[in-house]
Scaffold this motif. Structure first.
Motif, mmCIF file in Angstrom:
data_model
loop_
_atom_site.group_PDB
_atom_site.id
_atom_site.type_symbol
_atom_site.label_atom_id
_atom_site.label_comp_id
_atom_site.label_asym_id
_atom_site.label_seq_id
_atom_site.Cartn_x
_atom_site.Cartn_y
_atom_site.Cartn_z
ATOM 1 N N GLU A 26 6.121 -6.707 2.324
ATOM 2 C CA GLU A 26 6.786 -5.878 3.352
ATOM 3 C C GLU A 26 6.312 -4.527 3.558
ATOM 4 O O GLU A 26 6.169 -4.382 4.860
ATOM 5 N N PHE A 27 5.502 -4.114 2.613
ATOM 6 C CA PHE A 27 4.704 -2.947 2.865
ATOM 7 C C PHE A 27 3.505 -3.284 3.964
ATOM 8 O O PHE A 27 3.255 -2.838 4.846
ATOM 9 N N GLU A 28 2.760 -4.308 3.623
ATOM 10 C CA GLU A 28 1.623 -4.956 4.424
ATOM 11 C C GLU A 28 2.214 -5.199 5.715
ATOM 12 O O GLU A 28 1.486 -4.872 6.797
ATOM 13 N N ALA A 29 3.201 -5.734 5.874
ATOM 14 C CA ALA A 29 3.918 -6.212 7.335
ATOM 15 C C ALA A 29 4.192 -4.966 7.963
ATOM 16 O O ALA A 29 4.119 -4.911 9.282
ATOM 17 N N ALA A 30 4.445 -3.786 7.462
ATOM 18 C CA ALA A 30 4.877 -2.498 7.939
ATOM 19 C C ALA A 30 3.418 -1.776 8.410
ATOM 20 O O ALA A 30 3.540 -0.578 8.812
ATOM 21 N N GLY A 31 2.508 -2.076 7.988
ATOM 22 C CA GLY A 31 1.137 -1.436 8.177
ATOM 23 C C GLY A 31 1.027 -0.476 6.978
ATOM 24 O O GLY A 31 -0.194 0.203 7.268
ATOM 25 N N ALA A 32 1.316 -0.660 5.757
ATOM 26 C CA ALA A 32 0.867 0.335 4.706
ATOM 27 C C ALA A 32 0.335 -0.247 3.618
ATOM 28 O O ALA A 32 0.552 -1.507 3.332
ATOM 29 N N ALA A 33 -0.812 0.519 2.922
ATOM 30 C CA ALA A 33 -1.320 -0.033 1.731
ATOM 31 C C ALA A 33 -0.665 0.957 0.953
ATOM 32 O O ALA A 33 -0.060 1.979 0.927
ATOM 33 N N VAL A 34 -0.258 0.425 -0.462
ATOM 34 C CA VAL A 34 0.168 0.797 -1.666
ATOM 35 C C VAL A 34 -0.902 1.185 -2.730
ATOM 36 O O VAL A 34 -1.309 -0.088 -3.065
ATOM 37 N N ILE A 35 -1.184 2.320 -2.962
ATOM 38 C CA ILE A 35 -2.094 2.350 -4.187
ATOM 39 C C ILE A 35 -1.287 3.359 -5.355
ATOM 40 O O ILE A 35 -0.683 4.114 -5.059
ATOM 41 N N GLY A 36 -1.450 2.743 -6.522
ATOM 42 C CA GLY A 36 -0.815 3.456 -7.543
ATOM 43 C C GLY A 36 -2.071 4.180 -8.358
ATOM 44 O O GLY A 36 -3.117 3.597 -8.298
ATOM 45 N N MET A 37 -1.765 5.474 -8.954
ATOM 46 C CA MET A 37 -3.103 6.161 -9.685
ATOM 47 C C MET A 37 -2.464 6.796 -10.795
ATOM 48 O O MET A 37 -1.344 7.373 -11.082
ATOM 49 N N SER A 38 -3.105 6.659 -11.962
ATOM 50 C CA SER A 38 -2.916 7.363 -13.113
ATOM 51 C C SER A 38 -4.210 7.768 -13.793
ATOM 52 O O SER A 38 -5.037 7.231 -13.294
#
Length: 124
Positions: A26-38
């Motif tokens: 759904e994020f991809e369909a909305a044009g967003a990449a998701v990245i987690g960082m630690s």
């Protein structure tokens, strides 16, 4: 979407990563990449991704350069002990690199859904 979390394979961090993974398409369909960082290592991230079948990208910041630049490396307190750690925070970043929204001291329950709604509103 850039979400900062304290540590791989802990209860809250696993729940947050799984929630973003569940909504990855759904994020991809909305044009967003998701990245987690630690601050965990890339090898630690690899184990975490495999163990929980995560589909979100995870970035390592062992030197804490990015964590400090975003202001999420902070003094924390638990059981009367003070220590430095990551304050769970999410940034929604526009395509031009400007920050649209910041969620600080994130509570995991329902957070990924809230971020997805903000992404959709930003794209509208």
């Amino acid at each position: 979407v850039l979400f900062f979390y304290p540590k791989d394979d802990t209860t809250g961090c696993t729940a947050e990563s799984l929630a973003f993974t569940a909504l990855a398409s759904e994020f991809e369909a909305a044009g967003a990449a998701v990245i987690g960082m630690s601050p965990d290592s890339a090898a630690c991230h690899d184990k975490f991704i495999k163990k929980h079948r995560l589909s979100v990208a995870l970035a390592s910041d062992e030197e804490k350069t990015t964590l400090q630049a975003y202001g999420v490396w902070k003094e924390k307190s638990m059981y009367g002990r003070n220590f430095m750690g990551v304050e769970r925070t999410t940034f929604l970043i526009r395509q031009d690199g400007t920050i649209a929204t910041i969620w600080q001291k994130v509570k995991v329950q329902g957070h990924a859904e809230t971020v997805l709604e903000a992404v959709r509103n930003l794209a509208a």
